[in-house]
Design a protein around this motif. Structure first.
Motif, PDB file in Angstrom:
ATOM      1  N   ILE A  33      11.017   1.283 -11.036  1.00 29.14           N
ATOM      2  CA  ILE A  33      10.912   0.701  -9.692  1.00 29.14           C
ATOM      3  C   ILE A  33      11.820   1.510  -8.786  1.00 29.14           C
ATOM      4  N   VAL A  34      11.224   2.243  -7.859  1.00 26.65           N
ATOM      5  CA  VAL A  34      12.048   2.938  -6.872  1.00 26.65           C
ATOM      6  C   VAL A  34      12.092   2.034  -5.641  1.00 26.65           C
ATOM      7  N   LEU A  35      13.306   1.674  -5.255  1.00 29.14           N
ATOM      8  CA  LEU A  35      13.492   0.730  -4.162  1.00 29.14           C
ATOM      9  C   LEU A  35      13.461   1.453  -2.826  1.00 29.14           C
ATOM     10  N   GLY A  36      12.743   0.870  -1.902  1.00 28.42           N
ATOM     11  CA  GLY A  36      12.598   1.478  -0.595  1.00 28.42           C
ATOM     12  C   GLY A  36      13.778   1.200   0.308  1.00 28.42           C
ATOM     13  N   CYS A  37      13.739   1.824   1.441  1.00 24.04           N
ATOM     14  CA  CYS A  37      14.630   1.553   2.561  1.00 24.04           C
ATOM     15  C   CYS A  37      13.867   2.005   3.798  1.00 24.04           C
ATOM     16  N   PRO A  38      14.247   1.538   4.963  1.00 23.02           N
ATOM     17  CA  PRO A  38      13.422   1.779   6.151  1.00 23.02           C
ATOM     18  C   PRO A  38      13.257   3.251   6.515  1.00 23.02           C
ATOM     19  N   TYR A  64      11.346   9.332 -18.620  1.00 26.16           N
ATOM     20  CA  TYR A  64      12.043   8.050 -18.618  1.00 26.16           C
ATOM     21  C   TYR A  64      11.115   6.855 -18.384  1.00 26.16           C
ATOM     22  N   TYR A  65       9.929   7.091 -17.813  1.00 22.47           N
ATOM     23  CA  TYR A  65       9.010   5.986 -17.545  1.00 22.47           C
ATOM     24  C   TYR A  65       7.569   6.492 -17.530  1.00 22.47           C
ATOM     25  N   LYS A  66       6.628   5.521 -17.610  1.00 16.63           N
ATOM     26  CA  LYS A  66       5.196   5.843 -17.630  1.00 16.63           C
ATOM     27  C   LYS A  66       4.559   5.737 -16.250  1.00 16.63           C
ATOM     28  N   THR A  67       4.888   4.667 -15.519  1.00 12.16           N
ATOM     29  CA  THR A  67       4.276   4.407 -14.213  1.00 12.16           C
ATOM     30  C   THR A  67       5.374   4.045 -13.221  1.00 12.16           C
ATOM     31  N   LEU A  68       5.221   4.536 -12.006  1.00 10.26           N
ATOM     32  CA  LEU A  68       6.207   4.286 -10.951  1.00 10.26           C
ATOM     33  C   LEU A  68       5.705   3.195 -10.020  1.00 10.26           C
ATOM     34  N   VAL A  69       6.539   2.198  -9.783  1.00  9.65           N
ATOM     35  CA  VAL A  69       6.277   1.198  -8.752  1.00  9.65           C
ATOM     36  C   VAL A  69       7.164   1.557  -7.569  1.00  9.65           C
ATOM     37  N   ILE A  70       6.544   1.816  -6.438  1.00  7.89           N
ATOM     38  CA  ILE A  70       7.308   2.097  -5.221  1.00  7.89           C
ATOM     39  C   ILE A  70       7.294   0.813  -4.407  1.00  7.89           C
ATOM     40  N   SER A  71       8.474   0.268  -4.151  1.00 10.20           N
ATOM     41  CA  SER A  71       8.585  -1.059  -3.564  1.00 10.20           C
ATOM     42  C   SER A  71       9.232  -1.002  -2.187  1.00 10.20           C
ATOM     43  N   GLY A  72       8.529  -1.527  -1.202  1.00 12.56           N
ATOM     44  CA  GLY A  72       9.085  -1.624   0.145  1.00 12.56           C
ATOM     45  C   GLY A  72       8.009  -1.769   1.192  1.00 12.56           C
ATOM     46  N   GLY A  73       8.187  -2.732   2.067  1.00 19.53           N
ATOM     47  CA  GLY A  73       7.231  -2.974   3.145  1.00 19.53           C
ATOM     48  C   GLY A  73       7.659  -2.310   4.439  1.00 19.53           C
ATOM     49  N   ALA A  74       7.117  -2.802   5.540  1.00 18.10           N
ATOM     50  CA  ALA A  74       7.459  -2.301   6.876  1.00 18.10           C
ATOM     51  C   ALA A  74       8.624  -3.149   7.382  1.00 18.10           C
ATOM     52  N   ASN A  75       9.824  -2.678   7.156  1.00 22.86           N
ATOM     53  CA  ASN A  75      11.007  -3.481   7.418  1.00 22.86           C
ATOM     54  C   ASN A  75      11.455  -3.416   8.875  1.00 22.86           C
ATOM     55  N   ASN A  77      10.216  -1.138  11.277  1.00 23.91           N
ATOM     56  CA  ASN A  77       9.202  -0.572  12.170  1.00 23.91           C
ATOM     57  C   ASN A  77       7.840  -0.729  11.498  1.00 23.91           C
ATOM     58  N   SER A  78       6.822  -0.084  12.006  1.00 23.11           N
ATOM     59  CA  SER A  78       5.472  -0.282  11.474  1.00 23.11           C
ATOM     60  C   SER A  78       5.172   0.575  10.240  1.00 23.11           C
ATOM     61  N   TYR A  79       6.093   1.426   9.826  1.00 23.52           N
ATOM     62  CA  TYR A  79       5.854   2.311   8.677  1.00 23.52           C
ATOM     63  C   TYR A  79       6.213   1.601   7.377  1.00 23.52           C
ATOM     64  N   VAL A  80       5.254   1.533   6.470  1.00 26.04           N
ATOM     65  CA  VAL A  80       5.449   0.881   5.181  1.00 26.04           C
ATOM     66  C   VAL A  80       6.179   1.851   4.263  1.00 26.04           C
ATOM     67  N   GLU A  81       7.359   1.449   3.831  1.00 27.13           N
ATOM     68  CA  GLU A  81       8.224   2.311   3.024  1.00 27.13           C
ATOM     69  C   GLU A  81       7.502   2.852   1.793  1.00 27.13           C
ATOM     70  N   ALA A  82       6.837   1.971   1.051  1.00 26.21           N
ATOM     71  CA  ALA A  82       6.177   2.380  -0.198  1.00 26.21           C
ATOM     72  C   ALA A  82       5.101   3.435   0.053  1.00 26.21           C
ATOM     73  N   ILE A  83       4.336   3.269   1.108  1.00 29.22           N
ATOM     74  CA  ILE A  83       3.262   4.228   1.410  1.00 29.22           C
ATOM     75  C   ILE A  83       3.847   5.579   1.782  1.00 29.22           C
ATOM     76  N   GLU A  84       4.849   5.571   2.647  1.00 32.17           N
ATOM     77  CA  GLU A  84       5.443   6.840   3.086  1.00 32.17           C
ATOM     78  C   GLU A  84       6.154   7.553   1.932  1.00 32.17           C
ATOM     79  N   MET A  85       6.854   6.791   1.092  1.00 31.05           N
ATOM     80  CA  MET A  85       7.538   7.398  -0.051  1.00 31.05           C
ATOM     81  C   MET A  85       6.524   7.928  -1.066  1.00 31.05           C
ATOM     82  N   ASN A  86       5.418   7.220  -1.232  1.00 28.83           N
ATOM     83  CA  ASN A  86       4.379   7.685  -2.149  1.00 28.83           C
ATOM     84  C   ASN A  86       3.790   9.014  -1.686  1.00 28.83           C
ATOM     85  N   LYS A  87       3.570   9.165  -0.385  1.00 28.64           N
ATOM     86  CA  LYS A  87       3.063  10.441   0.150  1.00 28.64           C
ATOM     87  C   LYS A  87       4.009  11.578  -0.223  1.00 28.64           C
TER      88      LYS A  87
END
Length: 179
Positions: A33-38, A64-75, A77-87
């Motif tokens: 789980i990679v934790l987001g920030c704005p 160290y892991y098989k699948t990554l969960v990127i966690s974080g919403g639009a805190n 501003n309108s940019y969703v942390e998980a989507i931007e970090m995934n890109k």
């Protein structure tokens, strides 16, 4: 003076009990789980997001892991942390990912991720200042977890996390007294 020292000792003991050492990675985990920030107001990643993404990439390459969960919403501003970090990550390496896009704080990061992956083994990826509190919260959801972090010593982050940890302690004590 003795009263002040006694109060300090009690606070130190409470703090140590609430925030034990971080469990170190010892195996391959089902998820990280990679934790987001704005994001910045223009949608670009902040330095903390980049460091977390780079650490997630490094950990994946090391197995160290098989699948990554990127966690974080639009805190903030309108940019969703998980989507931007995934890109950012997918532009560098193809990693199997799940995106948790609704959370706006560490409690929600863990709760919403748990709802996606249930009680599987997880590796938590964040900053050095954030890792202890993140692991304490993860303990409420995951029975098999560990944490890994990058060094973080910026004063504003250290101070923010110091206060966030005490808020966590007081909130937990209040919950226990009410129930």
């Amino acid at each position: 003076m003795i009263l002040l020292i006694s109060v300090f000792i009690i606070l130190f003991i409470v703090y140590t009990i609430y925030f034990p050492p971080v469990p170190k990675p010892k195996k391959q985990y089902d998820y990280a789980i990679v934790l987001g920030c704005p994001c910045h107001s223009d949608g670009s990643l902040c330095s903390s997001q980049i460091k977390r993404c780079n650490l997630a990439i490094e950990c994946f390459k090391k197995g160290y892991y098989k699948t990554l969960v990127i966690s974080g919403g639009a805190n903030r501003n309108s940019y969703v942390e998980a989507i931007e970090m995934n890109k950012y990550i997918q532009d560098r390496i193809q990693i199997p990912t799940l995106l948790e896009t609704k959370s706006i704080n560490t409690f929600e990061n863990m709760e919403f991720t748990y709802n996606m992956v249930k009680d599987t083994s997880v590796l938590i990826i964040t900053s050095q200042t954030h890792i202890r509190r993140a692991c304490v919260i993860a303990k409420n959801y995951f029975s098999d977890y560990a944490g890994i972090y990058y060094p973080e010593h910026r004063l504003k982050h250290v101070l923010r996390e110091f206060f966030a940890r005490w808020i966590h302690i007081f909130t937990d004590i209040k919950k226990r007294l009410i129930s």
